[in-house]
Motif scaffolding. Structure first.
Motif, PDB file in Angstrom:
ATOM      1  N   ILE A   1      -1.853  -7.530  -7.969  1.00 16.65           N
ATOM      2  CA  ILE A   1      -0.514  -6.940  -8.062  1.00 16.65           C
ATOM      3  C   ILE A   1       0.043  -7.171  -9.462  1.00 16.65           C
ATOM      4  O   ILE A   1      -0.436  -8.023 -10.203  1.00 16.65           O
ATOM      5  CB  ILE A   1       0.465  -7.524  -7.015  1.00 16.65           C
ATOM      6  CG1 ILE A   1       0.732  -9.012  -7.276  1.00 16.65           C
ATOM      7  CG2 ILE A   1      -0.029  -7.293  -5.602  1.00 16.65           C
ATOM      8  CD1 ILE A   1       1.857  -9.593  -6.423  1.00 16.65           C
ATOM      9  N   THR A   2       1.056  -6.385  -9.797  1.00 14.16           N
ATOM     10  CA  THR A   2       1.807  -6.618 -11.025  1.00 14.16           C
ATOM     11  C   THR A   2       3.248  -6.912 -10.642  1.00 14.16           C
ATOM     12  O   THR A   2       3.757  -6.413  -9.632  1.00 14.16           O
ATOM     13  CB  THR A   2       1.783  -5.415 -11.983  1.00 14.16           C
ATOM     14  OG1 THR A   2       2.292  -4.266 -11.302  1.00 14.16           O
ATOM     15  CG2 THR A   2       0.389  -5.130 -12.482  1.00 14.16           C
ATOM     16  N   ARG A   3       3.870  -7.735 -11.453  1.00 11.88           N
ATOM     17  CA  ARG A   3       5.271  -8.111 -11.256  1.00 11.88           C
ATOM     18  C   ARG A   3       6.052  -7.562 -12.440  1.00 11.88           C
ATOM     19  O   ARG A   3       5.713  -7.831 -13.589  1.00 11.88           O
ATOM     20  CB  ARG A   3       5.389  -9.631 -11.205  1.00 11.88           C
ATOM     21  CG  ARG A   3       6.784 -10.145 -11.050  1.00 11.88           C
ATOM     22  CD  ARG A   3       6.771 -11.681 -11.147  1.00 11.88           C
ATOM     23  NE  ARG A   3       8.071 -12.244 -10.853  1.00 11.88           N
ATOM     24  CZ  ARG A   3       9.017 -12.448 -11.759  1.00 11.88           C
ATOM     25  NH1 ARG A   3       8.803 -12.136 -13.027  1.00 11.88           N
ATOM     26  NH2 ARG A   3      10.171 -12.964 -11.399  1.00 11.88           N
ATOM     27  N   ALA A   4       7.076  -6.780 -12.153  1.00 12.94           N
ATOM     28  CA  ALA A   4       7.903  -6.207 -13.213  1.00 12.94           C
ATOM     29  C   ALA A   4       9.344  -6.662 -13.022  1.00 12.94           C
ATOM     30  O   ALA A   4       9.973  -6.334 -12.021  1.00 12.94           O
ATOM     31  CB  ALA A   4       7.822  -4.684 -13.191  1.00 12.94           C
ATOM     32  N   ALA A   5       9.844  -7.437 -13.981  1.00 15.84           N
ATOM     33  CA  ALA A   5      11.228  -7.903 -13.945  1.00 15.84           C
ATOM     34  C   ALA A   5      12.071  -6.920 -14.742  1.00 15.84           C
ATOM     35  O   ALA A   5      11.810  -6.670 -15.916  1.00 15.84           O
ATOM     36  CB  ALA A   5      11.331  -9.302 -14.525  1.00 15.84           C
TER      37      ALA A   5
ATOM     38  N   THR B   1       3.943  -4.233  -7.505  1.00 19.85           N
ATOM     39  CA  THR B   1       3.126  -3.039  -7.319  1.00 19.85           C
ATOM     40  C   THR B   1       1.660  -3.438  -7.286  1.00 19.85           C
ATOM     41  O   THR B   1       1.252  -4.346  -8.016  1.00 19.85           O
ATOM     42  CB  THR B   1       3.333  -2.053  -8.495  1.00 19.85           C
ATOM     43  OG1 THR B   1       4.724  -1.812  -8.661  1.00 19.85           O
ATOM     44  CG2 THR B   1       2.624  -0.740  -8.265  1.00 19.85           C
ATOM     45  N   LEU B   2       0.874  -2.752  -6.483  1.00 21.23           N
ATOM     46  CA  LEU B   2      -0.566  -2.983  -6.491  1.00 21.23           C
ATOM     47  C   LEU B   2      -1.162  -2.411  -7.774  1.00 21.23           C
ATOM     48  O   LEU B   2      -0.784  -1.332  -8.221  1.00 21.23           O
ATOM     49  CB  LEU B   2      -1.228  -2.307  -5.293  1.00 21.23           C
ATOM     50  CG  LEU B   2      -1.018  -2.938  -3.931  1.00 21.23           C
ATOM     51  CD1 LEU B   2      -1.623  -2.054  -2.843  1.00 21.23           C
ATOM     52  CD2 LEU B   2      -1.612  -4.328  -3.856  1.00 21.23           C
TER      53      LEU B   2
ATOM     54  N   LEU C   1       0.816  -1.211   0.000  1.00 23.44           N
ATOM     55  CA  LEU C   1       0.000   0.000   0.000  1.00 23.44           C
ATOM     56  C   LEU C   1       0.853   1.265   0.000  1.00 23.44           C
ATOM     57  O   LEU C   1       0.404   2.318  -0.449  1.00 23.44           O
ATOM     58  CB  LEU C   1      -0.961   0.016   1.194  1.00 23.44           C
ATOM     59  CG  LEU C   1      -2.165  -0.915   1.089  1.00 23.44           C
ATOM     60  CD1 LEU C   1      -2.945  -0.930   2.396  1.00 23.44           C
ATOM     61  CD2 LEU C   1      -3.070  -0.504  -0.064  1.00 23.44           C
ATOM     62  N   ASN C   2       2.079   1.162   0.493  1.00 23.34           N
ATOM     63  CA  ASN C   2       2.973   2.325   0.526  1.00 23.34           C
ATOM     64  C   ASN C   2       3.775   2.487  -0.752  1.00 23.34           C
ATOM     65  O   ASN C   2       4.642   3.334  -0.826  1.00 23.34           O
ATOM     66  CB  ASN C   2       3.925   2.216   1.727  1.00 23.34           C
ATOM     67  CG  ASN C   2       3.177   2.248   3.032  1.00 23.34           C
ATOM     68  OD1 ASN C   2       2.198   2.956   3.162  1.00 23.34           O
ATOM     69  ND2 ASN C   2       3.615   1.451   3.991  1.00 23.34           N
TER      70      ASN C   2
END
Length: 116
Positions: free
Chosen positions: A77-81, A92-93, A43-44
């Protein structure tokens, strides 16, 4: 881990309940032991895997990875590699995940009010 038999009575009942009851659907997507803590830590803002792990010390690697995958599959959430050395992965949410902040806040307030 054994494969889940999608046609089992248990799985069919889970899907039926989740589609018929919005509260059950929400609890299924964000509930459990670890998902609320993971969502709360994000959330932050965006965090790397190690930062999430530090925020939730008792969680095992296996459970963190499993819950992150489930939250990503559910669009929370998303996952970014990042293509850097060493590899960097950030979580990231999504907008959907950010909207859970009001749900979590309501649950926290209820817990503070009724926790013995």
């Amino acid at each position: 881990m054994p494969a889940i038999k999608e046609s089992s009575t248990n799985q069919l009942n889970k899907r039926a309940i989740a589609t018929q009851c919005p509260v059950t659907f929400t609890l299924h997507k964000m509930g459990g032991r670890w998902k609320p803590l993971i969502i709360n830590s994000l959330l932050n803002g965006t965090k790397r895997y190690g930062e999430i792990k530090k925020a939730i010390p008792p969680i095992s690697e296996k459970m963190l990875i499993q819950n992150l995958k489930e939250l990503e599959t559910d669009g929370i959430i998303t996952r970014a590699a990042k293509a850097v050395v060493p590899p960097r992965v950030e979580y990231t949410l999504t907008d959907c995940g950010n909207e859970l902040s009001t749900v979590l806040l309501s649950m926290k307030n209820w817990a503070f009010k009724y926790n013995v």
